[in-house]
Write a protein that holds these residues in place. Structure first.
Motif, PDB file in Angstrom:
ATOM      1  N   SER A 156       9.914   9.924   3.696  1.00 18.50           N
ATOM      2  CA  SER A 156       8.456  10.518   3.380  1.00 18.50           C
ATOM      3  C   SER A 156       7.809   9.288   2.982  1.00 18.50           C
ATOM      4  N   ILE A 157       6.671   9.066   3.497  1.00 20.13           N
ATOM      5  CA  ILE A 157       5.768   8.069   3.238  1.00 20.13           C
ATOM      6  C   ILE A 157       4.818   8.181   2.181  1.00 20.13           C
ATOM      7  N   TYR A 158       4.596   7.585   1.090  1.00 19.46           N
ATOM      8  CA  TYR A 158       3.807   7.678   0.035  1.00 19.46           C
ATOM      9  C   TYR A 158       2.580   6.852  -0.119  1.00 19.46           C
ATOM     10  N   ASN A 159       1.289   7.175  -0.120  1.00 17.35           N
ATOM     11  CA  ASN A 159       0.214   6.119  -0.349  1.00 17.35           C
ATOM     12  C   ASN A 159       0.288   5.803  -1.760  1.00 17.35           C
ATOM     13  N   LEU A 160       0.230   4.515  -2.044  1.00 19.56           N
ATOM     14  CA  LEU A 160       0.002   4.135  -3.524  1.00 19.56           C
ATOM     15  C   LEU A 160      -1.317   4.033  -3.773  1.00 19.56           C
ATOM     16  N   LEU A 197       7.798  -2.017   8.804  1.00 23.57           N
ATOM     17  CA  LEU A 197       7.225  -3.449   9.847  1.00 23.57           C
ATOM     18  C   LEU A 197       5.825  -3.717   9.316  1.00 23.57           C
ATOM     19  N   SER A 198       4.975  -2.559   9.040  1.00 24.31           N
ATOM     20  CA  SER A 198       3.741  -2.903   8.740  1.00 24.31           C
ATOM     21  C   SER A 198       3.293  -1.648   8.065  1.00 24.31           C
ATOM     22  N   ASP A 199       1.856  -1.334   7.864  1.00 25.26           N
ATOM     23  CA  ASP A 199       1.371  -0.257   7.397  1.00 25.26           C
ATOM     24  C   ASP A 199       1.356   0.889   8.591  1.00 25.26           C
ATOM     25  N   SER A 200       1.775   0.449   9.768  1.00 23.38           N
ATOM     26  CA  SER A 200       1.418   1.331  10.740  1.00 23.38           C
ATOM     27  C   SER A 200       2.894   1.751  11.336  1.00 23.38           C
ATOM     28  N   GLU A 201       4.016   0.985  11.216  1.00 24.96           N
ATOM     29  CA  GLU A 201       5.403   1.165  11.807  1.00 24.96           C
ATOM     30  C   GLU A 201       6.435   1.016  10.488  1.00 24.96           C
ATOM     31  N   ILE A 202       7.402   2.035  11.023  1.00 27.85           N
ATOM     32  CA  ILE A 202       8.526   1.809   9.904  1.00 27.85           C
ATOM     33  C   ILE A 202       9.803   2.178  10.876  1.00 27.85           C
ATOM     34  N   ILE A 203      10.996   1.729  10.397  1.00 30.25           N
ATOM     35  CA  ILE A 203      12.261   1.981  11.125  1.00 30.25           C
ATOM     36  C   ILE A 203      13.394   2.552  10.075  1.00 30.25           C
ATOM     37  N   THR A 204      13.868   3.546  10.619  1.00 29.45           N
ATOM     38  CA  THR A 204      14.778   4.249   9.955  1.00 29.45           C
ATOM     39  C   THR A 204      15.945   4.271  10.647  1.00 29.45           C
ATOM     40  N   SER A 205      17.173   4.518   9.643  1.00 29.91           N
ATOM     41  CA  SER A 205      18.508   4.557  10.130  1.00 29.91           C
ATOM     42  C   SER A 205      19.203   5.853   9.545  1.00 29.91           C
ATOM     43  N   SER A 206      20.038   6.613  10.135  1.00 33.20           N
ATOM     44  CA  SER A 206      20.564   7.619   9.855  1.00 33.20           C
ATOM     45  C   SER A 206      21.740   8.112  10.011  1.00 33.20           C
ATOM     46  N   GLY A 207      22.292   9.242   9.361  1.00 35.86           N
ATOM     47  CA  GLY A 207      23.898   9.687   9.454  1.00 35.86           C
ATOM     48  C   GLY A 207      24.093  10.327  10.824  1.00 35.86           C
ATOM     49  N   ASN A 213      -4.211   9.301  -7.312  1.00 31.61           N
ATOM     50  CA  ASN A 213      -2.691  10.020  -7.221  1.00 31.61           C
ATOM     51  C   ASN A 213      -2.036   9.445  -6.147  1.00 31.61           C
ATOM     52  N   VAL A 214      -0.747   9.461  -6.539  1.00 35.22           N
ATOM     53  CA  VAL A 214       0.294   9.302  -5.239  1.00 35.22           C
ATOM     54  C   VAL A 214       0.824  10.370  -4.810  1.00 35.22           C
ATOM     55  N   LYS A 215       0.314  10.437  -3.562  1.00 38.47           N
ATOM     56  CA  LYS A 215       0.732  11.597  -2.643  1.00 38.47           C
ATOM     57  C   LYS A 215       1.522  11.526  -1.326  1.00 38.47           C
ATOM     58  N   VAL A 216       2.169  12.458  -0.817  1.00 35.22           N
ATOM     59  CA  VAL A 216       2.986  12.092   0.340  1.00 35.22           C
ATOM     60  C   VAL A 216       1.916  12.071   1.535  1.00 35.22           C
ATOM     61  N   MET A 217       1.934  11.045   2.238  1.00 30.97           N
ATOM     62  CA  MET A 217       1.214  10.676   3.232  1.00 30.97           C
ATOM     63  C   MET A 217       1.653  11.305   4.691  1.00 30.97           C
ATOM     64  N   ARG A 218       2.833  11.192   4.844  1.00 27.68           N
ATOM     65  CA  ARG A 218       3.483  11.344   6.173  1.00 27.68           C
ATOM     66  C   ARG A 218       4.831  11.962   5.634  1.00 27.68           C
ATOM     67  N   GLU A 219       5.456  12.845   6.510  1.00 21.37           N
ATOM     68  CA  GLU A 219       6.989  13.199   6.210  1.00 21.37           C
ATOM     69  C   GLU A 219       7.349  13.095   8.037  1.00 21.37           C
ATOM     70  N   LEU A 220       8.098  12.186   8.218  1.00 20.34           N
ATOM     71  CA  LEU A 220       8.713  11.894   9.395  1.00 20.34           C
ATOM     72  C   LEU A 220       9.996  12.571   9.660  1.00 20.34           C
ATOM     73  N   ALA A 221      10.145  13.763  10.381  1.00 20.16           N
ATOM     74  CA  ALA A 221      11.251  14.207  10.665  1.00 20.16           C
ATOM     75  C   ALA A 221      11.453  14.382  12.060  1.00 20.16           C
ATOM     76  N   ALA A 222      12.827  13.900  12.081  1.00 21.12           N
ATOM     77  CA  ALA A 222      13.355  13.907  13.561  1.00 21.12           C
ATOM     78  C   ALA A 222      14.722  13.588  13.804  1.00 21.12           C
ATOM     79  N   ASN A 258       0.823  -1.284  -0.051  1.00 19.66           N
ATOM     80  CA  ASN A 258       0.041  -0.042   0.010  1.00 19.66           C
ATOM     81  C   ASN A 258       0.925   1.336   0.064  1.00 19.66           C
ATOM     82  N   MET A 259       2.071   1.203   0.518  1.00 21.56           N
ATOM     83  CA  MET A 259       3.077   2.478   0.437  1.00 21.56           C
ATOM     84  C   MET A 259       4.471   2.236   0.238  1.00 21.56           C
ATOM     85  N   VAL A 260       4.896   3.373  -0.160  1.00 22.93           N
ATOM     86  CA  VAL A 260       6.463   3.177  -0.223  1.00 22.93           C
ATOM     87  C   VAL A 260       6.958   4.441   0.400  1.00 22.93           C
ATOM     88  N   ALA A 261       8.203   4.359   0.854  1.00 22.70           N
ATOM     89  CA  ALA A 261       9.098   5.336   1.487  1.00 22.70           C
ATOM     90  C   ALA A 261      10.282   5.458   1.013  1.00 22.70           C
TER      91      ALA A 261
END
Lengths: 340, 487
Positions: free
Chosen positions: A122-126, A152-162, A132-141, A110-113
């Motif tokens: 940035s999470i996009y809802n497909l 992990l699912s449509d509800s959770e995502i794990i990110t790694s950063s510099g 139309n494919v639009k940005v659903m969420r912008e996870l900024a921290a 359902n989504m790509v990030a």
């Protein structure tokens, strides 16, 4: 001051104890154990499809769970969802920031990030109702570039950063739930365990760490590499971890014996490993390198059994389909190739 | 390879953290050996037409040497590595701007250490302008600009219009210096200088080997220093390019840090390390078991859809009729059976026949809970409690009192992982009890051996129907379950 000295001494002696404990279970090396097994035969994979459409370096790709759709991210500022079998572009998503470094396909489809130098995921809802494919969420921290992300699912995502940390996010609220801190260098890559209870991260401090998603603790740390770890992945049974580094080697670490089992290297390989993926059975390890090639290793015997050459620039990403039928390589030459 | 220090902290050398340095050191080792007076390749002066070509070696000589000294059987591999070394500029064809290695009589020369990539050159366009400019000042055919170089020069003249006089003067100065050198030495130096620029300003269409992964860019050696000029020019008008300041890592170890580390190390020490032999065994048996299912090793049946355009394989995977291969996989582990939707359905069917389907239903409900949006979690958690664990629950599962207490406590502040203990317990129960029986059951065996069975009434109902049916199960079956579990 004397107290710090004492504490440091205690830490050092504990490290020695751990090294001793690891040595104590080395009743047999993997090499000895597999001495009787034959090397898997020469593996010759051919390019079956070439996905053309990106106009600049491809930095990342990820397969969907149906083993046919995949998403790729390029510095031309586009995220493309491909029906790789027909080579058709299902979606071509323009990004706000063209400095993208990673992308991920949700297991549900359902989504790509994606994310990169904008420090955001940035999470996009497909599957929006209007098509139309639009940005659903912008996870900024994060305070550093986004190097990798995995749903992990449509509800959770794990990110790694510099910024040397990994974060677990709740997508619905767009907030970070857990911080995984401990690395001393940029986190370059992450991989989620088959049971979704833990994940691993590889960083520029030359170590790999195993994290418990539920309580945010670092369970294990693996060292031994002599340079940045660029790529990381689980062995299919979830009991071992494979890393790829700028020191031109890949290593396999076992979680239960808490140590390195085998190193994949050759004197004729001088460039860093950029990406890796095990085959379905785990018997083969496909690794992408800076020298434009992909090497195929026999995971048990640590011998090279094949090469994928066909790209005109660095191989930046690789992925094996969930059904094991094909692998996809993405390169700085702007093309994706499907092999088997 | 023996494992080195695998402590909790990584080892990073702050003086040499450029990711490419490791590769450069390996290449330089080979280059040094190649040029060794006794053990290297024959570098010599070759007589040509009207002049002498100093200090060259043929491509095939290099390939031969590499195959012998680097343990390679395949010349293709030697060409690959040789081209890699050439692309980085460590050796170059004297008559071509394109940096590859060919296995023939083409002449190559070695690069001067001054120009080696390991010196971390990032030459500015002013240097490049000076270089192209001075080439036009010397009337030598070998110094004539190629088309792309002439275009580059024109572009630079426009870009540096205001300081062109400065560049011109620098170019003149360079020409004066060059003229003082010996003719042969100049030939060699000119070619080496050209090869340097072929690396940093490559022919259009060629890969630029100086391009760095942007993730590594800011960690280059001495990023803060003013970039040094190839021609030793100190230019005050040079603007410093903006540099990313890496996020400051507090390197001082506070007492808290060390205490945390000790805690971590103690947990590490407490962990049970499995014997290598056992671990190796598991790895081997896993790969062996799945080898038949690995399309890269064993030819799949029906054929791989990517080869030959036959999508039967995918159609079969999507259908409700599982192949024997697929059914066999369910027998590898409970995980495999649960991963496959058809396997899950079959297992559920079996559990229903044993009146113990609440275990799997609970397990599935908890899995689903973990992927719900956070806002839905507390409500859903309560629903699960009511259905499976509360007093008089319609689908009561059997938990030990300890897990029951823990779960009850967890629900006071319900989260995604409130049922972890319970789920773990139920999973182990299914794995050790129901799952082995499932594998021995007629239903499973029939599928495994592809025995055709007459359609029973139960067989015709869908999974969904059964699910809703079992939610309203009667008390009678509860007693039966109790009886069966105690037997």
């Amino acid at each position: 001051m004397g107290e710090m000295e004492q504490l440091r001494k205690e830490a050092e002696s504990l490290k020695d104890d751990i090294t001793a404990a690891r040595k104590a279970v080395q009743d047999l090396t993997l090499q000895d154990h597999v001495a009787g097994t034959a090397v898997v035969g020469r593996v010759q994979l051919k390019t079956r499809k070439t996905l053309r459409g990106h106009l600049a370096k491809i930095y990342a790709m990820h397969w969907g769970t149906d083993s046919k759709l995949c998403v790729s991210a390029s510095q031309d500022g586009k995220l493309i969802v491909w029906d790789s079998y027909s080579t058709n572009k299902v979606h071509a998503i323009p990004l706000k920031s063209s400095w993208v470094m990673t992308c991920s396909y949700a297991p549900s489809g359902n989504m790509v990030a994606c994310g990169g130098l904008d420090n955001m995921c940035s999470i996009y809802n497909l599957k929006a109702k209007d098509g139309n494919v639009k940005v659903m969420r912008e996870l900024a921290a994060h305070t550093g570039y986004l190097s990798c992300c995995r749903f992990l699912s449509d509800s959770e995502i794990i990110t790694s950063s510099g910024d040397c940390t990994c974060l677990l996010w709740d997508i619905e609220t767009g907030t970070e739930k857990t911080v995984f801190a401990g690395h001393l260098g940029d986190c370059m890559s992450l991989g989620v365990a088959p049971d979704f209870n833990t994940f691993i991260s590889g960083a520029c401090d030359f170590t790999a760490k195993l994290w418990d998603i539920r309580d945010g603790q670092c369970r294990q740390t693996f060292g031994g590499h002599e340079s940045d770890i660029n790529a990381i992945g689980f062995f299919p049974n979830g009991n071992a971890v494979i890393t790829g580094s700028d020191d031109a080697s890949c290593k396999l670490y076992d979680l239960r014996s808490d140590q390195e089992l085998i190193t994949f290297q050759d004197s004729s390989i001088m460039c860093g490993v950029t990406s890796l993926a095990p085959s379905l059975s785990g018997r083969l390890l496909l690794a992408g390198y800076d020298d434009f090639n992909c090497n195929i290793w026999d995971t048990l015997k640590a011998e090279r059994v094949g090469v994928l050459s066909g790209h005109d620039n660095r191989v930046s990403c690789i992925g094996v389909t969930p059904d094991g039928m094909a692998c996809c390589t993405g390169s700085w030459d702007s093309f994706l190739k499907i092999w088997n | 390879m023996a494992s080195q220090d695998q402590g909790a902290v990584g080892v990073a050398d702050p003086d040499d953290d450029s990711p490419n340095m490791i590769a450069y050191r390996k290449i330089e080792d080979i280059i040094t050996r190649l040029q060794d007076e006794t053990e290297g390749v024959p570098v010599r002066t070759v007589k040509s037409f009207l002049s002498k070509i100093p200090s060259v070696v043929t491509g095939s000589d290099i390939i031969q040497w590499m195959m012998k000294n680097l343990n390679m059987d395949d010349p293709v591999e030697a060409v690959h590595i040789g081209s890699l070394i050439a692309a980085q500029g460590y050796m170059f064809p004297i008559s071509d701007h394109v940096l590859t290695l060919k296995d023939d009589g083409t002449f190559y020369r070695f690069q001067a250490p001054y120009f080696w990539p390991s010196n971390c050159w990032e030459p500015e366009n002013t240097d490049y302008a000076i270089y192209l400019c001075k080439r036009t000042m010397q009337n030598k055919t070998r110094l004539e600009l190629a088309d792309y170089e002439a275009e580059n020069l024109a572009r630079l003249q426009r870009a540096f219009a205001r300081k062109w006089e400065f560049i011109f003067m620098q170019a003149e100065a360079q020409v004066k210096i060059d003229r003082k050198k010996d003719k042969t030495e100049r030939k060699i130096l000119d070619s080496q200088e050209r090869a340097f620029w072929d690396v940093h300003r490559p022919v259009p269409g060629c890969v630029n080997t100086t391009e760095m992964d942007i993730r590594k860019c800011r960690r280059l050696k001495n990023p803060q220093r003013v970039k040094k000029s190839v021609y030793g020019i100190v230019d005050d008008t040079q603007t410093q390019s903006p540099v990313h300041t890496p996020s400051q890592q507090s390197s001082k170890d506070t007492r808290e840090d060390v205490e945390k580390e000790i805690l971590f190390l103690n947990t590490q020490l407490d962990r049970h390390c499995m014997k290598m032999s056992k671990v190796a065994d598991t790895l081997m048996s896993y790969t062996e078991q799945y080898l038949d299912y690995d399309p890269f090793v064993a030819v799949p049946d029906p054929s791989n859809p990517w080869i030959g355009d036959d999508v039967t394989f995918w159609e079969l995977e999507a259908s409700k009729d599982p192949t024997q291969q697929r059914v066999k996989k369910w027998g590898f582990s409970l995980d495999e059976a649960l991963k496959d939707p058809v396997g899950r359905e079959q297992f559920l069917k079996f559990l229903e026949s044993e009146f113990s389907s609440e275990n799997l239903l609970f397990w599935l409900a908890v899995q689903d809970l973990k992927s719900r949006p956070l806002q839905e979690v507390p409500a859903r958690a309560q629903e699960i409690w009511q259905e499976f664990l509360a007093e008089g629950a319609p689908n009561a599962i059997n938990l030990d009192s300890h897990s029951y207490e823990r779960t009850s406590q967890n629900l006071k502040d319900a989260g995604r992982y409130s049922f972890e203990d319970a789920q773990d317990h139920i999973y182990k129960l299914m794995k050790s009890d129901s799952y082995p029986r499932f594998l021995r059951s007629n239903a499973y065996q029939d599928l495994l051996l592809a025995r055709k069975k007459p359609e029973t009434e139960q067989g015709r109902r869908t999974s969904l129907e059964k699910f809703t049916r079992t939610v309203g199960k009667s008390l009678t079956s509860k007693r039966l379950t109790g009886l069966m579990q105690s037997s």
